[in-house]
Every structure is written in structure tokens, then in C-alpha cells.
Design a protein around this motif. Structure first.
Motif, PDB file in Angstrom:
ATOM      1  N   GLY A  88       0.809  -1.217   0.000  1.00 59.16           N
ATOM      2  CA  GLY A  88       0.000   0.000   0.000  1.00 59.16           C
ATOM      3  C   GLY A  88       0.838   1.261   0.000  1.00 59.16           C
ATOM      4  O   GLY A  88       0.333   2.337  -0.298  1.00 59.16           O
ATOM      5  N   ASP A  89       2.131   1.126   0.342  1.00 54.89           N
ATOM      6  CA  ASP A  89       3.035   2.263   0.261  1.00 54.89           C
ATOM      7  C   ASP A  89       3.395   2.527  -1.193  1.00 54.89           C
ATOM      8  O   ASP A  89       3.124   1.705  -2.078  1.00 54.89           O
ATOM      9  CB  ASP A  89       4.325   1.986   1.048  1.00 54.89           C
ATOM     10  N   SER A  90       4.004   3.682  -1.429  1.00 57.11           N
ATOM     11  CA  SER A  90       4.455   4.068  -2.773  1.00 57.11           C
ATOM     12  C   SER A  90       5.934   4.415  -2.722  1.00 57.11           C
ATOM     13  O   SER A  90       6.437   4.859  -1.690  1.00 57.11           O
ATOM     14  CB  SER A  90       3.704   5.304  -3.269  1.00 57.11           C
ATOM     15  N   LEU A  91       6.593   4.245  -3.851  1.00 57.59           N
ATOM     16  CA  LEU A  91       8.005   4.588  -3.991  1.00 57.59           C
ATOM     17  C   LEU A  91       8.173   5.458  -5.222  1.00 57.59           C
ATOM     18  O   LEU A  91       7.746   5.084  -6.310  1.00 57.59           O
ATOM     19  CB  LEU A  91       8.851   3.321  -4.151  1.00 57.59           C
ATOM     20  N   ILE A  92       8.790   6.628  -5.032  1.00 56.51           N
ATOM     21  CA  ILE A  92       9.133   7.505  -6.151  1.00 56.51           C
ATOM     22  C   ILE A  92      10.645   7.462  -6.308  1.00 56.51           C
ATOM     23  O   ILE A  92      11.375   7.900  -5.416  1.00 56.51           O
ATOM     24  CB  ILE A  92       8.676   8.956  -5.910  1.00 56.51           C
ATOM     25  N   CYS A  93      11.106   6.912  -7.424  1.00 54.38           N
ATOM     26  CA  CYS A  93      12.538   6.880  -7.749  1.00 54.38           C
ATOM     27  C   CYS A  93      12.811   7.951  -8.796  1.00 54.38           C
ATOM     28  O   CYS A  93      12.021   8.126  -9.726  1.00 54.38           O
ATOM     29  CB  CYS A  93      12.945   5.529  -8.326  1.00 54.38           C
ATOM     30  N   ILE A  94      13.943   8.618  -8.636  1.00 56.13           N
ATOM     31  CA  ILE A  94      14.348   9.622  -9.615  1.00 56.13           C
ATOM     32  C   ILE A  94      15.679   9.168 -10.195  1.00 56.13           C
ATOM     33  O   ILE A  94      16.648   8.966  -9.455  1.00 56.13           O
ATOM     34  CB  ILE A  94      14.469  11.017  -8.969  1.00 56.13           C
ATOM     35  N   ILE A 118       6.927   4.385  -8.901  1.00 57.81           N
ATOM     36  CA  ILE A 118       6.831   5.534  -9.807  1.00 57.81           C
ATOM     37  C   ILE A 118       8.263   5.951 -10.101  1.00 57.81           C
ATOM     38  O   ILE A 118       9.099   5.973  -9.202  1.00 57.81           O
ATOM     39  CB  ILE A 118       6.079   6.704  -9.135  1.00 57.81           C
ATOM     40  N   ALA A 119       8.561   6.275 -11.343  1.00 56.61           N
ATOM     41  CA  ALA A 119       9.904   6.759 -11.679  1.00 56.61           C
ATOM     42  C   ALA A 119       9.814   8.055 -12.467  1.00 56.61           C
ATOM     43  O   ALA A 119       9.031   8.165 -13.400  1.00 56.61           O
ATOM     44  CB  ALA A 119      10.681   5.727 -12.484  1.00 56.61           C
ATOM     45  N   LEU A 120      10.621   9.027 -12.050  1.00 53.43           N
ATOM     46  CA  LEU A 120      10.881  10.213 -12.855  1.00 53.43           C
ATOM     47  C   LEU A 120      12.175   9.908 -13.580  1.00 53.43           C
ATOM     48  O   LEU A 120      13.204   9.636 -12.940  1.00 53.43           O
ATOM     49  CB  LEU A 120      11.046  11.457 -11.981  1.00 53.43           C
ATOM     50  N   THR A 121      12.139   9.899 -14.902  1.00 54.54           N
ATOM     51  CA  THR A 121      13.291   9.465 -15.672  1.00 54.54           C
ATOM     52  C   THR A 121      13.287  10.125 -17.044  1.00 54.54           C
ATOM     53  O   THR A 121      12.508  11.040 -17.306  1.00 54.54           O
ATOM     54  CB  THR A 121      13.311   7.914 -15.762  1.00 54.54           C
ATOM     55  N   SER A 122      14.174   9.651 -17.908  1.00 51.93           N
ATOM     56  CA  SER A 122      14.245  10.119 -19.292  1.00 51.93           C
ATOM     57  C   SER A 122      13.636   9.055 -20.198  1.00 51.93           C
ATOM     58  O   SER A 122      13.326   7.943 -19.747  1.00 51.93           O
ATOM     59  CB  SER A 122      15.708  10.331 -19.674  1.00 51.93           C
ATOM     60  N   VAL A 132       8.947  -0.744 -13.581  1.00 52.77           N
ATOM     61  CA  VAL A 132       8.296   0.381 -12.906  1.00 52.77           C
ATOM     62  C   VAL A 132       6.851   0.502 -13.398  1.00 52.77           C
ATOM     63  O   VAL A 132       6.584   0.434 -14.595  1.00 52.77           O
ATOM     64  CB  VAL A 132       9.072   1.696 -13.153  1.00 52.77           C
ATOM     65  N   GLU A 133       5.933   0.729 -12.469  1.00 57.53           N
ATOM     66  CA  GLU A 133       4.518   0.783 -12.820  1.00 57.53           C
ATOM     67  C   GLU A 133       4.096   2.096 -13.477  1.00 57.53           C
ATOM     68  O   GLU A 133       3.287   2.094 -14.397  1.00 57.53           O
ATOM     69  CB  GLU A 133       3.678   0.536 -11.569  1.00 57.53           C
ATOM     70  N   VAL A 134       4.618   3.229 -12.984  1.00 51.81           N
ATOM     71  CA  VAL A 134       4.238   4.535 -13.532  1.00 51.81           C
ATOM     72  C   VAL A 134       5.509   5.305 -13.844  1.00 51.81           C
ATOM     73  O   VAL A 134       6.333   5.531 -12.957  1.00 51.81           O
ATOM     74  CB  VAL A 134       3.380   5.351 -12.527  1.00 51.81           C
ATOM     75  N   LYS A 135       5.667   5.715 -15.102  1.00 52.29           N
ATOM     76  CA  LYS A 135       6.859   6.448 -15.530  1.00 52.29           C
ATOM     77  C   LYS A 135       6.486   7.865 -15.942  1.00 52.29           C
ATOM     78  O   LYS A 135       5.584   8.070 -16.752  1.00 52.29           O
ATOM     79  CB  LYS A 135       7.532   5.730 -16.689  1.00 52.29           C
ATOM     80  N   LEU A 136       7.199   8.825 -15.342  1.00 47.26           N
ATOM     81  CA  LEU A 136       7.030  10.236 -15.699  1.00 47.26           C
ATOM     82  C   LEU A 136       8.310  10.637 -16.427  1.00 47.26           C
ATOM     83  O   LEU A 136       9.369  10.768 -15.799  1.00 47.26           O
ATOM     84  CB  LEU A 136       6.791  11.074 -14.447  1.00 47.26           C
ATOM     85  N   ILE A 137       8.200  10.819 -17.727  1.00 45.09           N
ATOM     86  CA  ILE A 137       9.370  10.929 -18.598  1.00 45.09           C
ATOM     87  C   ILE A 137       9.607  12.361 -19.056  1.00 45.09           C
ATOM     88  O   ILE A 137       8.698  13.022 -19.558  1.00 45.09           O
ATOM     89  CB  ILE A 137       9.203  10.011 -19.821  1.00 45.09           C
TER      90      ILE A 137
END
Length: 169
Positions: A88-94, A118-122, A132-137
Motif C-alpha cells: 500500500g506504500d508508494s516509492l518515487i525513484c528519480i 513511480i519513476a521520474l526518468t528520461s 516500474v509501474e508509472v513512468k514520468l518521462i
């Protein structure tokens, strides 16, 4: 991008509103950005609200150095996550490149623990992060521009999380 952004917000809001936590992580400048996210949500960014349970991994020097000394640095973040996270927790990796072994191991551990990732990436980094389940590119070949994009993205993410969770009054 908008669909993934909305999904990232939803994941984070659901974690916090159901009594869970958000963890953040990165290396180097991305580590500093991970700290920034936690600072914005534990304090507040734009709307006063109760502190949100957001924790940056890798900030406890004793844990970091003891694990790296006695075991393998590449497992330090995943070890720390395993000590604190629950389903139930979330993880944001950059990560600009998506190549860091410690981030890969962290994401694997998160998936094992049923922590949403969740990843903030290129664009290139996203190809290196299939788990990764959700990618913010941020689509740029330039690391500084990717990092600048990440700041805009996580500020918008923090603002929207606050907007959805701040007490209405």
C-alpha cells in the motif's frame, strides 16, 4: 504524459489517505530531488496541511555506512525499504539514466513488497526500467534538461497531492 501524471498523483494520494507512506530515492542530484519532495510534503508546498508521511531512503548515515561497509552498497536502499515499507506504500525513484544498480534492486524489492513504483526518468531511462509501474518521462538527451524537467514534474506532483489531501475549509 498526462495519464501517467494523473496515475502517479492517484497512487500517492491513495497511499497517504489509506494510512500508508511514500518513499523517495535517487543518487546524486536525484537524491537531492528525492529529499526535496519529502520536504515539500512533510512541511507544505503551497497549501497548509498536516505533515504527510514521506521518507527519503538513504538519509540515515549510520544505516547507509554500516550496510555499505558490511554488505553491498547496491542493496542498501532495498534493505532500508524492506525495514519500513508495507503493501500500500508508494516509492518515487528519480533517475535520469535508469541504469543505477541500486535503483534497480530497490524497484525489485518494492515490487516484491507490493509497494507501487513511480519513476521520474528520461525516455532512455524508461527503457531501462521495465518493472516500474508509472513512468514520468522528461524527453531530452541532456542530463541537465532532464533534471530541470524533473523539478517541474515533482513540484506539480506535490502541488496536486496537496490539493487533493489538504483539509477543505
Amino acid at each position: 504524459f498526462l495519464g501517467n501524471f494523473e496515475r502517479a498523483v492517484s497512487v500517492c494520494v491513495n497511499s497517504i489517505s489509506s494510512g500508508h507512506r511514500i518513499f523517495t530515492a535517487g543518487n546524486g542530484g536525484s537524491f537531492a530531488d528525492a529529499l526535496h519532495i519529502a520536504g515539500e510534503l512533510v512541511n507544505y508546498f503551497t497549501i497548509p496541511h498536516p505533515g504527510m508521511p514521506v521518507m527519503s531512503l538513504g538519509t540515515n548515515g549510520a544505516v547507509l555506512t554500516s550496510w555499505a561497509n558490511d554488505h553491498d552498497f547496491q542493496d542498501q536502499l532495498s534493505r532500508e525499504l524492506s525495514a519500513f515499507a508495507r503493501p500500500g506504500d508508494s516509492l518515487i525513484c528519480i533517475t535520469t539514466s535508469g541504469k543505477s544498480e541500486n535503483i534497480h534492486r530497490l524497484i525489485s524489492k518494492a515490487n516484491e513488497l507490493s509497494v507501487t513504483t513511480i519513476a521520474l526518468t528520461s525516455a532512455h531511462g524508461a527503457r531501462n526500467l521495465p518493472e516500474v509501474e508509472v513512468k514520468l518521462i522528461t524527453d531530452s538527451p541532456s542530463t541537465p534538461h532532464i533534471q530541470e524537467g524533473h523539478i517541474v514534474i515533482y513540484h506539480a506532483l506535490c502541488k496536486e497531492i496537496e490539493f487533493q489531501l489538504a483539509p477543505k475549509g
